[in-house]
Design a protein around this motif. Structure first.
Motif, PDB file in Angstrom:
ATOM      1  N   GLY A  36      20.589   0.685  -1.357  1.00  0.00           N
ATOM      2  CA  GLY A  36      21.935   1.594  -2.474  1.00  0.00           C
ATOM      3  C   GLY A  36      21.498   2.685  -2.395  1.00  0.00           C
ATOM      4  N   SER A  37      20.237   3.459  -1.898  1.00  0.00           N
ATOM      5  CA  SER A  37      20.384   5.252  -1.754  1.00  0.00           C
ATOM      6  C   SER A  37      19.894   5.093  -0.625  1.00  0.00           C
ATOM      7  N   ALA A  38      19.879   6.628  -0.280  1.00  0.00           N
ATOM      8  CA  ALA A  38      19.433   6.840   0.948  1.00  0.00           C
ATOM      9  C   ALA A  38      17.641   7.709   0.483  1.00  0.00           C
ATOM     10  N   ALA A  39      17.411   7.843  -0.449  1.00  0.00           N
ATOM     11  CA  ALA A  39      16.272   8.438  -0.395  1.00  0.00           C
ATOM     12  C   ALA A  39      15.207   6.955  -0.770  1.00  0.00           C
ATOM     13  N   ALA A  40      15.364   6.031  -1.055  1.00  0.00           N
ATOM     14  CA  ALA A  40      14.479   4.389  -1.719  1.00  0.00           C
ATOM     15  C   ALA A  40      13.697   4.816  -0.806  1.00  0.00           C
ATOM     16  N   PRO A  41      13.842   4.935   0.501  1.00  0.00           N
ATOM     17  CA  PRO A  41      12.534   4.205   1.693  1.00  0.00           C
ATOM     18  C   PRO A  41      11.186   5.984   1.948  1.00  0.00           C
ATOM     19  N   ILE A  42      12.493   6.613   1.954  1.00  0.00           N
ATOM     20  CA  ILE A  42      10.869   7.942   1.357  1.00  0.00           C
ATOM     21  C   ILE A  42      10.420   7.687   0.242  1.00  0.00           C
ATOM     22  N   ASN A  43      11.384   7.862  -1.033  1.00  0.00           N
ATOM     23  CA  ASN A  43      10.696   7.330  -2.817  1.00  0.00           C
ATOM     24  C   ASN A  43       8.874   6.462  -2.013  1.00  0.00           C
ATOM     25  N   ALA A  44       9.527   5.602  -1.385  1.00  0.00           N
ATOM     26  CA  ALA A  44       8.346   4.404  -1.361  1.00  0.00           C
ATOM     27  C   ALA A  44       7.076   4.741  -0.836  1.00  0.00           C
ATOM     28  N   VAL A  45       7.359   6.324   0.553  1.00  0.00           N
ATOM     29  CA  VAL A  45       6.571   6.335   0.915  1.00  0.00           C
ATOM     30  C   VAL A  45       5.158   7.389   0.012  1.00  0.00           C
ATOM     31  N   SER A  46       5.410   7.177  -0.854  1.00  0.00           N
ATOM     32  CA  SER A  46       4.897   8.366  -1.925  1.00  0.00           C
ATOM     33  C   SER A  46       4.022   7.408  -2.762  1.00  0.00           C
ATOM     34  N   HIS A  47       4.344   5.773  -2.850  1.00  0.00           N
ATOM     35  CA  HIS A  47       2.860   5.034  -2.843  1.00  0.00           C
ATOM     36  C   HIS A  47       1.141   5.426  -2.838  1.00  0.00           C
ATOM     37  N   TRP A  48       1.317   5.419  -2.386  1.00  0.00           N
ATOM     38  CA  TRP A  48      -0.153   5.878  -2.129  1.00  0.00           C
ATOM     39  C   TRP A  48      -0.584   6.244  -2.941  1.00  0.00           C
ATOM     40  N   TYR A  49       0.579   7.541  -3.715  1.00  0.00           N
ATOM     41  CA  TYR A  49      -0.253   8.225  -4.761  1.00  0.00           C
ATOM     42  C   TYR A  49       0.574   7.617  -5.913  1.00  0.00           C
ATOM     43  N   TRP A  50       1.680   7.312  -6.182  1.00  0.00           N
ATOM     44  CA  TRP A  50       2.276   7.100  -7.078  1.00  0.00           C
ATOM     45  C   TRP A  50       2.383   5.875  -7.398  1.00  0.00           C
ATOM     46  N   GLY A  51       1.846   5.001  -6.665  1.00  0.00           N
ATOM     47  CA  GLY A  51       1.465   3.378  -6.660  1.00  0.00           C
ATOM     48  C   GLY A  51       2.963   2.502  -7.089  1.00  0.00           C
ATOM     49  N   ASP A  52       2.918   1.152  -7.269  1.00  0.00           N
ATOM     50  CA  ASP A  52       3.752   0.510  -6.954  1.00  0.00           C
ATOM     51  C   ASP A  52       5.249   1.211  -7.677  1.00  0.00           C
ATOM     52  N   ARG A  53       4.831   1.717  -8.776  1.00  0.00           N
ATOM     53  CA  ARG A  53       6.335   2.546  -8.831  1.00  0.00           C
ATOM     54  C   ARG A  53       7.308   3.535  -8.031  1.00  0.00           C
ATOM     55  N   ALA A  54       6.930   3.438  -7.097  1.00  0.00           N
ATOM     56  CA  ALA A  54       7.622   4.814  -6.350  1.00  0.00           C
ATOM     57  C   ALA A  54       8.450   3.535  -5.313  1.00  0.00           C
ATOM     58  N   PHE A  55       7.844   2.190  -5.639  1.00  0.00           N
ATOM     59  CA  PHE A  55       9.079   1.261  -4.468  1.00  0.00           C
ATOM     60  C   PHE A  55      10.152   1.416  -5.227  1.00  0.00           C
ATOM     61  N   ARG A 121      -2.588  -0.076   0.696  1.00  0.00           N
ATOM     62  CA  ARG A 121      -2.237   1.442   0.135  1.00  0.00           C
ATOM     63  C   ARG A 121      -1.898   2.318   0.776  1.00  0.00           C
ATOM     64  N   LEU A 122      -1.927   2.037   1.714  1.00  0.00           N
ATOM     65  CA  LEU A 122      -1.922   3.359   2.840  1.00  0.00           C
ATOM     66  C   LEU A 122      -1.110   3.041   4.234  1.00  0.00           C
ATOM     67  N   MET A 123      -0.705   1.547   3.567  1.00  0.00           N
ATOM     68  CA  MET A 123       1.178   1.550   4.854  1.00  0.00           C
ATOM     69  C   MET A 123       2.048   2.167   4.231  1.00  0.00           C
ATOM     70  N   PRO A 124       3.041   2.296   5.528  1.00  0.00           N
ATOM     71  CA  PRO A 124       3.790   3.304   4.840  1.00  0.00           C
ATOM     72  C   PRO A 124       4.827   3.303   3.136  1.00  0.00           C
ATOM     73  N   GLY A 125       5.633   1.960   3.668  1.00  0.00           N
ATOM     74  CA  GLY A 125       5.742   2.023   2.096  1.00  0.00           C
ATOM     75  C   GLY A 125       7.357   1.413   2.049  1.00  0.00           C
ATOM     76  N   TYR A 126       8.100   2.102   3.084  1.00  0.00           N
ATOM     77  CA  TYR A 126       9.538   2.005   3.479  1.00  0.00           C
ATOM     78  C   TYR A 126       9.652  -0.376   3.817  1.00  0.00           C
ATOM     79  N   GLU A 127       8.583  -0.203   4.014  1.00  0.00           N
ATOM     80  CA  GLU A 127       9.070  -1.945   3.934  1.00  0.00           C
ATOM     81  C   GLU A 127       9.138  -2.290   3.476  1.00  0.00           C
ATOM     82  N   HIS A 128       9.100  -1.965   1.863  1.00  0.00           N
ATOM     83  CA  HIS A 128       9.556  -2.694   0.590  1.00  0.00           C
ATOM     84  C   HIS A 128      10.941  -2.381   0.468  1.00  0.00           C
ATOM     85  N   ARG A 129      11.451  -1.535   1.434  1.00  0.00           N
ATOM     86  CA  ARG A 129      12.268  -0.985   0.726  1.00  0.00           C
ATOM     87  C   ARG A 129      13.693  -2.049   1.984  1.00  0.00           C
TER      88      ARG A 129
END
Length: 162
Positions: A36-55, A121-129
């Motif tokens: 539901g958001s074009a930004a969500a997968p890219i935002n998730a990549v920042s989890h290495w710094y921001w933690g789970d809230r990036a997801f 912590r260093l995985m891409p993150g977009y796999e969560h979205r």
């Protein structure tokens, strides 16, 4: 006038940028459809710094989206540098077919490393979205971007042995 061959760094920058932009477009399209958001997968990549809230960050913002894209772009250039190094060491592999094959191999290795050998912590993150199908499309288009960038930086005639 004969132009000098591009350096490994130049090839990495061009190929990595092409791969980054094209794969980010796929992430955005898949994110809009699946999260539901074009930004969500890219935002998730920042989890290495921001933690789970990036997801959970849906909309675009400077903190998550800019850092997520900068991280994605940097990783893309890293993988493109390995491809550029390989192509530099094997100039006979600079034909379009060989570039495509090397790009697919590079993308497959990136996927394997991202999801099998990288700490959480260093995985891409977009796999969560995104779904596995969207991830497969992302890495496929990443390979296309690598190949396109590598082709753009291939000097005419460089595929022939000297």
């Amino acid at each position: 006038m004969d132009h000098p061959s591009p350096t490994i760094a130049q090839r990495a920058l061009v190929a990595g940028s092409c791969a980054s932009v094209l794969s980010a477009a796929v992430l955005a399209l898949a994110g809009q459809r699946e999260a539901g958001s074009a930004a969500a997968p890219i935002n998730a990549v920042s989890h290495w710094y921001w933690g789970d809230r990036a997801f959970r960050q849906q909309g675009p913002d400077v903190l998550h989206t800019a850092l997520g894209y900068a991280t994605h772009h940097s990783a893309s250039i890293f993988w493109a540098a390995l491809l550029a190094w390989y192509l530099h060491r094997h100039p006979q592999r600079n034909s379009p077919a060989q570039l495509a094959l090397a790009s697919v191999a590079t993308s497959a290795i990136a996927c394997l490393v991202d999801f099998r050998f990288t700490p959480d912590r260093l995985m891409p993150g977009y796999e969560h979205r995104l779904s596995r199908k969207a991830l497969a499309a992302t890495y496929a288009v990443f390979a296309v971007g690598l190949a396109l960038g590598a082709l753009l930086t291939t000097r005419r005639g460089s595929a022939r042995p000297r």
